[in-house]
Design a protein around this motif. Sequence first.
Motif, PDB file in Angstrom:
ATOM      1  N   LYS A 122      -2.800  -2.723   3.980  1.00  0.00           N
ATOM      2  CA  LYS A 122      -1.502  -2.189   3.814  1.00  0.00           C
ATOM      3  C   LYS A 122      -2.241  -1.826   2.552  1.00  0.00           C
ATOM      4  CE  LYS A 122       0.937  -0.798   7.002  1.00  0.00           C
ATOM      5  NZ  LYS A 122       0.996   0.594   7.788  1.00  0.00           N
ATOM      6  N   LEU A 123      -2.196  -2.737   1.774  1.00  0.00           N
ATOM      7  CA  LEU A 123      -2.168  -3.027  -0.098  1.00  0.00           C
ATOM      8  C   LEU A 123      -3.656  -1.793  -0.145  1.00  0.00           C
ATOM      9  CD1 LEU A 123      -2.059  -6.121  -1.133  1.00  0.00           C
ATOM     10  CD2 LEU A 123      -0.315  -4.599  -1.537  1.00  0.00           C
ATOM     11  N   PRO A 180      -6.730  -4.633  -4.046  1.00  0.00           N
ATOM     12  CA  PRO A 180      -4.941  -5.504  -3.753  1.00  0.00           C
ATOM     13  C   PRO A 180      -6.175  -7.213  -4.085  1.00  0.00           C
ATOM     14  CG  PRO A 180      -6.010  -3.585  -1.790  1.00  0.00           C
ATOM     15  CD  PRO A 180      -6.988  -3.605  -3.451  1.00  0.00           C
ATOM     16  N   LEU A 222      -3.120   2.104  -0.247  1.00  0.00           N
ATOM     17  CA  LEU A 222      -1.683   1.974  -1.246  1.00  0.00           C
ATOM     18  C   LEU A 222      -2.989   3.261  -2.428  1.00  0.00           C
ATOM     19  CD1 LEU A 222       0.148   0.020  -1.663  1.00  0.00           C
ATOM     20  CD2 LEU A 222       0.457   1.921  -0.102  1.00  0.00           C
ATOM     21  N   LEU A 250       4.975  -6.126  -4.639  1.00  0.00           N
ATOM     22  CA  LEU A 250       3.148  -5.685  -3.747  1.00  0.00           C
ATOM     23  C   LEU A 250       3.244  -6.807  -3.277  1.00  0.00           C
ATOM     24  CD1 LEU A 250       0.759  -3.049  -6.314  1.00  0.00           C
ATOM     25  CD2 LEU A 250       3.280  -2.992  -3.648  1.00  0.00           C
ATOM     26  N   HIS A 251       2.937  -8.382  -3.568  1.00  0.00           N
ATOM     27  CA  HIS A 251       2.253  -9.621  -3.247  1.00  0.00           C
ATOM     28  C   HIS A 251       2.592  -9.920  -1.077  1.00  0.00           C
ATOM     29  CE1 HIS A 251       6.658 -11.408  -3.243  1.00  0.00           C
ATOM     30  NE2 HIS A 251       5.657 -12.879  -2.474  1.00  0.00           N
ATOM     31  N   ARG A 252       3.840  -8.975  -1.169  1.00  0.00           N
ATOM     32  CA  ARG A 252       4.198  -9.088   0.657  1.00  0.00           C
ATOM     33  C   ARG A 252       3.256  -8.404   0.786  1.00  0.00           C
ATOM     34  NH1 ARG A 252       8.323 -13.549   1.199  1.00  0.00           N
ATOM     35  NH2 ARG A 252       9.445 -14.180  -0.648  1.00  0.00           N
ATOM     36  N   LEU A 253       3.203  -7.706   1.260  1.00  0.00           N
ATOM     37  CA  LEU A 253       2.181  -6.471   1.976  1.00  0.00           C
ATOM     38  C   LEU A 253       1.235  -7.034   2.259  1.00  0.00           C
ATOM     39  CD1 LEU A 253       2.466  -3.050   0.012  1.00  0.00           C
ATOM     40  CD2 LEU A 253       4.051  -3.590   2.016  1.00  0.00           C
ATOM     41  N   PRO A 254       0.710  -6.996   3.458  1.00  0.00           N
ATOM     42  CA  PRO A 254      -0.278  -7.299   4.316  1.00  0.00           C
ATOM     43  C   PRO A 254      -1.795  -6.510   3.248  1.00  0.00           C
ATOM     44  CG  PRO A 254       0.565  -5.826   5.763  1.00  0.00           C
ATOM     45  CD  PRO A 254       1.268  -6.752   4.344  1.00  0.00           C
TER      46      PRO A 254
END
Length: 92
Positions: free
Chosen positions: A69-70, A79, A73, A62-66
């Motif tokens: 966006k986190l 996050p 979820l 999940l680290h690449r998601l902004p």
Amino acid sequence: MLLRLAYLAVTDTFSFMRFLPMADRDKEIEILALRHQLMVLQRQVAKPLFTPEDRFLLSGLLHRLPVDKLRQLVLLVRPDTLMRWHRDLLRR
């Protein structure tokens, strides 16, 4: 720890492979069902315990998601916690 991490990687790879022949609609239905089950578990468990391997896997995925966006979820952790786990992982 490395053996457990290797085991998780292999089992997750096989789990992801089963999604290949599925239609998008089927995947979305499964995701919705999993999200609902997660919400049920969140109501029952005060504070879940994550192993170092769990932290490694979640932060790696999940680290690449902004961050915005986190925040959309349904996660068991905030996050900010995921980002801290990723920074800790990079420090090691």
